[in-house]
Design a protein around this motif. Structure first.
Motif, PDB file in Angstrom:
ATOM      1  N   LEU A 134       8.310   4.878  -7.346  1.00 53.69           N
ATOM      2  CA  LEU A 134       6.994   4.808  -6.715  1.00 53.69           C
ATOM      3  C   LEU A 134       5.916   5.021  -7.765  1.00 53.69           C
ATOM      4  N   TRP A 135       4.968   4.103  -7.826  1.00 56.58           N
ATOM      5  CA  TRP A 135       3.835   4.234  -8.744  1.00 56.58           C
ATOM      6  C   TRP A 135       2.575   4.398  -7.904  1.00 56.58           C
ATOM      7  N   PRO A 136       2.090   5.630  -7.753  1.00 54.50           N
ATOM      8  CA  PRO A 136       0.890   5.859  -6.937  1.00 54.50           C
ATOM      9  C   PRO A 136      -0.248   4.932  -7.334  1.00 54.50           C
ATOM     10  N   GLY A 137      -0.838   4.323  -6.323  1.00 59.46           N
ATOM     11  CA  GLY A 137      -1.937   3.402  -6.535  1.00 59.46           C
ATOM     12  C   GLY A 137      -1.500   1.958  -6.668  1.00 59.46           C
ATOM     13  N   ILE A 184       2.270   6.316  -0.896  1.00 57.14           N
ATOM     14  CA  ILE A 184       2.223   6.709  -2.306  1.00 57.14           C
ATOM     15  C   ILE A 184       0.847   7.183  -2.747  1.00 57.14           C
ATOM     16  N   ASN A 185      -0.191   6.860  -1.965  1.00 56.44           N
ATOM     17  CA  ASN A 185      -1.542   7.298  -2.313  1.00 56.44           C
ATOM     18  C   ASN A 185      -1.945   8.572  -1.579  1.00 56.44           C
ATOM     19  N   SER A 186      -1.004   9.175  -0.846  1.00 54.03           N
ATOM     20  CA  SER A 186      -1.356  10.243   0.083  1.00 54.03           C
ATOM     21  C   SER A 186      -1.258  11.636  -0.523  1.00 54.03           C
ATOM     22  N   LYS A 215      -5.129  10.649  -1.365  1.00 53.49           N
ATOM     23  CA  LYS A 215      -5.381  11.474  -2.548  1.00 53.49           C
ATOM     24  C   LYS A 215      -5.994  10.631  -3.663  1.00 53.49           C
ATOM     25  N   ILE A 216      -5.551   9.362  -3.746  1.00 57.51           N
ATOM     26  CA  ILE A 216      -6.092   8.449  -4.752  1.00 57.51           C
ATOM     27  C   ILE A 216      -6.447   7.127  -4.096  1.00 57.51           C
TER      28      ILE A 216
END
Length: 709
Positions: free
Chosen positions: A376-379, A294-296, A250-251
């Motif tokens: 969790l911190w995306p990216g 976490i990027n999904s 996603k990111i």
């Protein structure tokens, strides 16, 4: 069961570690073989997590009361770890007595009472306390049994179609028992499953784990590996076939250096937010498996569901906090970031409180700390916070296990988490609470992070060792590579890898000082105690002093103290939980000896800087205090060079006479050791002097001229 040597070479998803020659040296000692097998299984985190799973063996032994042979079961005791298991970590119980417990079992309502009765079955009174899983091994007839929590097996066990997949994958040779909390009744269900499915090679526990066995230690080991290998291969065959892993990205994630920079900047803010009940230590990882999750696309759906295996959520809480914060956020204004994150932490605490109130029973223990363990911190990556570094690191390992389970379950079916009530009944189980209450009382510096400059030897090393021994996570640093390497080896042996981290530090370099605090934030989440101990001495008459001497002393002693204090205070202010600055100055700050102009005046500057900092930082609840040593010779780098000769010359004595000379001029006639200074530092940070700042504590044996008042 036949052993196919060709199969051994085809293991791709597990590690085959069996050494036949080593095992042969233990022939006839089933307990030794059990420990050997357990250590091999525990060495591969794909097979089981830290502290998770248990293994057993059954053999005959002489009954100490009758001297007759009797059947005994040895099983991993409560709270142990397979990878580090030793003989004293096993519980040894009479097998017949364990089976006799069935005669008094009146149903699941008295299941917890059965745990106490296990004590009446103990064969070896010196062995470890038996765990809740003891009867799960006892009620299966096999000589060697492995109960593990492999990611691949749990992925099947925690999938919607887990039972059907297990039956098809193993052609009916692996049984299935639906989820139930571990205990006496689950042991009976395993026995029933075997009776209804004779000839099976193992049993899958829904949402929980795997039981496998063999007639020998080796057969059990091979059986376990083969079953897990097949589970992992099946998942790999299906991964990415229906849809991309976790639905795809996603990111996008920043480069590793940028992730580390962002994580170091945010960690102290997160630590402060998590430390409202108990001071926490942090851990950070941007492992590829974490980033993939976490990027999904699936993160918003899967993360709130929580984990499945009891061992996972006992370590990681019911679910993580997923930060609503761009990976590219500008963290140069920590106050604004704190305001942005505050509602997210409040929402998490409210969620946890509601979970507790909805699920609690009349006799449930009081609600525990509602702050998240996993963030969790995306990216960027995953932060975990716990009472100490090891617990925080292990929590991260467990959540990676949980990620692996979710990924596998989604590949072959769809992931299902434990119902919240079942999760609560494990988390707030009275037996689990009793285990928590039996844990040792925290040490005075538990949950504290201390950075000590000049800590590769002498006073600094003694301070760092004292703080680590009292429970602190310690950052040791020095500008001497050789001494630092030696100190690292000593700390690793004494405190283990989780007790400390190290850094090559030049306190006169602003860039280097900023780098060590980024390192500290990534390693532990922040800092609570900064000890300025780095120093050197030059003893010369005034006319022999050079400008270079002067600059070096003032750069290291005064500028170094200023830069390190500045860097430490920046982290402490982000945390907003106070802190301690301790400055190791000198008797010379108050009264200086001959031939000492630059050193003595620099020490006076250090002392006055301490007073100024104490006055300025009180509003932040940051205490600044001073310890004044004098003539600490033992293990001191200062005394290795010209300083000792210079001081001896100044006093008209020989170098070897210095210790006795310094002691003789004190009121107590005592030689001062590094440990004496370390003890003085501990007094300031132990909690007994939390309302004391701006103080000077002389530890010099009593030099009357240096009395502060």
């Amino acid at each position: 069961m036949s052993i196919n040597n060709d199969t051994i070479t085809r293991f791709k998803h597990v590690s085959y570690l069996w050494d036949a020659e080593k095992a042969a040296s233990m022939a006839g000692d089933e307990v030794a073989l059990l420990i050997y097998r357990s250590n091999l299984l525990g060495a591969d985190l794909r097979l089981t997590n830290y502290g998770g799973g248990n293994t057993s063996c059954k053999a005959t032994a002489n009954d100490p009361l009758t001297n007759a042979e009797t059947d005994v079961m040895w099983v991993k005791g409560s709270g142990g770890d397979l990878g580090t298991l030793k003989r004293n970590g096993l519980a040894a119980l009479y097998l017949e007595k364990l089976h006799q417990l069935k005669n008094i079992y009146k149903g699941i309502q008295m299941e917890d009472d059965m745990v106490e009765l296990l004590n009446h079955c103990i064969y070896d009174l010196q062995s470890k306390a038996p765990s809740i899983d003891t009867t799960l091994h006892a009620f299966l007839p096999f000589k060697h049994i492995d109960h593990l929590h492999p990611d691949a097996a749990i992925a099947i066990a925690a999938s919607k179609d887990g039972k059907a997949i297990t039956t098809e994958l193993f052609n009916g040779t692996i049984g299935w028992v639906e989820w139930q909390r571990p205990g006496f009744d689950l042991g009976l269900q395993l026995q029933q499953c075997l009776e209804e499915n004779p000839g099976i090679r193992g049993i899958m526990l829904g949402s929980h784990g795997l039981f496998t066995w063999g007639d020998t230690a080796y057969e059990s080991y091979i059986n376990t590996l083969e079953v897990i290998e097949r589970c992992a291969a099946y998942i790999q065959e299906h991964e990415g076939v229906k849809r991309p892993v976790f639905g795809g990205n996603k990111i996008e994630t920043p480069a590793p250096a940028e992730r580390a920079r962002q994580a170091a900047a945010l960690a102290p803010i997160l630590r402060g937010a998590c430390s409202g009940h108990t001071r926490m230590i942090g851990h950070f990882t941007d492992d590829e498996r974490v980033l993939q999750f976490i990027n999904s696309q699936d993160l918003p759906r899967l993360a709130p569901m929580g984990t499945s295996c009891p061992d996972h959520f006992l370590r990681t809480k019911i679910s993580p906090l997923v930060l609503d914060l761009p990976a590219t956020a500008d963290l140069g204004h920590p106050t604004e970031i704190k305001l942005q994150l505050q509602p997210q932490f409040e929402a998490y605490r409210k969620m946890y409180e509601e979970y507790y109130n909805v699920c609690k029973h009349p006799n449930s223990p009081a609600m525990r700390d509602p702050n998240p363990v996993v963030i969790l911190w995306p990216g960027i990556g995953m932060f975990t916070f716990a009472k100490d570094k090891q617990t925080a690191r292990v929590a991260a390992e467990f959540y990676i296990n949980a990620i692996n389970v979710m990924r596998g379950a989604e590949a072959i079916s769809s992931y299902i988490a434990l119902p919240r009530q079942e999760a609560f009944d494990i988390e707030y189980w009275l037996l689990e609470e009793a285990k928590l209450q039996r844990m040792p009382k925290p040490k005075p510096l538990s949950g504290r992070i201390a950075l000590v400059t000049g800590s590769a030897g002498g006073i600094g090393k003694a301070i760092a060792q004292k703080f680590a021994a009292e429970g602190a996570a310690v950052v040791i640093c020095d500008n001497d590579t050789t001494r630092l390497e030696n100190a690292k080896a000593a700390f690793d042996k004494q405190f283990g890898k989780d007790g400390f981290t190290s850094y090559l530090l030049d306190v006169t370099s602003k860039d280097n000082v900023e780098a060590i605090f980024r390192h500290t934030a990534l390693a532990f989440g922040g800092v609570d105690i900064v000890v300025n101990c780095a120093g050197l001495s030059i003893s010369k008459p005034l006319d022999e002093h050079t400008e270079a001497d002067w600059d070096l002393l003032y750069d290291v002693l005064v500028k170094g103290q200023f830069l390190v204090t500045q860097g430490g205070v920046a982290l402490m202010r982000k945390q907003q939980i106070g802190g301690d600055i301790l400055n190791i100055v000198s008797k010379n700050a108050l009264v200086s000896g001959p031939n000492n102009a630059a050193y003595g005046s620099a020490k006076a500057a250090q002392l006055h800087l301490s007073r100024l900092n104490a006055a300025e930082l009180g509003a932040d609840r940051i205490r600044v205090n001073v310890v004044n040593p004098d003539a600490v010779i033992s293990d001191s780098k200062i005394w290795e060079g010209a300083w000792a000769a210079g001081r001896a010359k100044a006093y008209g004595i020989k170098v070897e006479e210095l210790p006795a000379f310094y002691a003789s001029r004190t009121l107590l006639n005592e030689i001062i050791l590094p440990e004496d200074i370390a003890n003085a530092c501990f007094v300031f940070v132990s909690g007994l002097l939390n309302k004391a700042t701006g103080n000077v504590l002389n530890v010099d044996g009593g030099v009357a001229m240096a009395f502060v008042r």
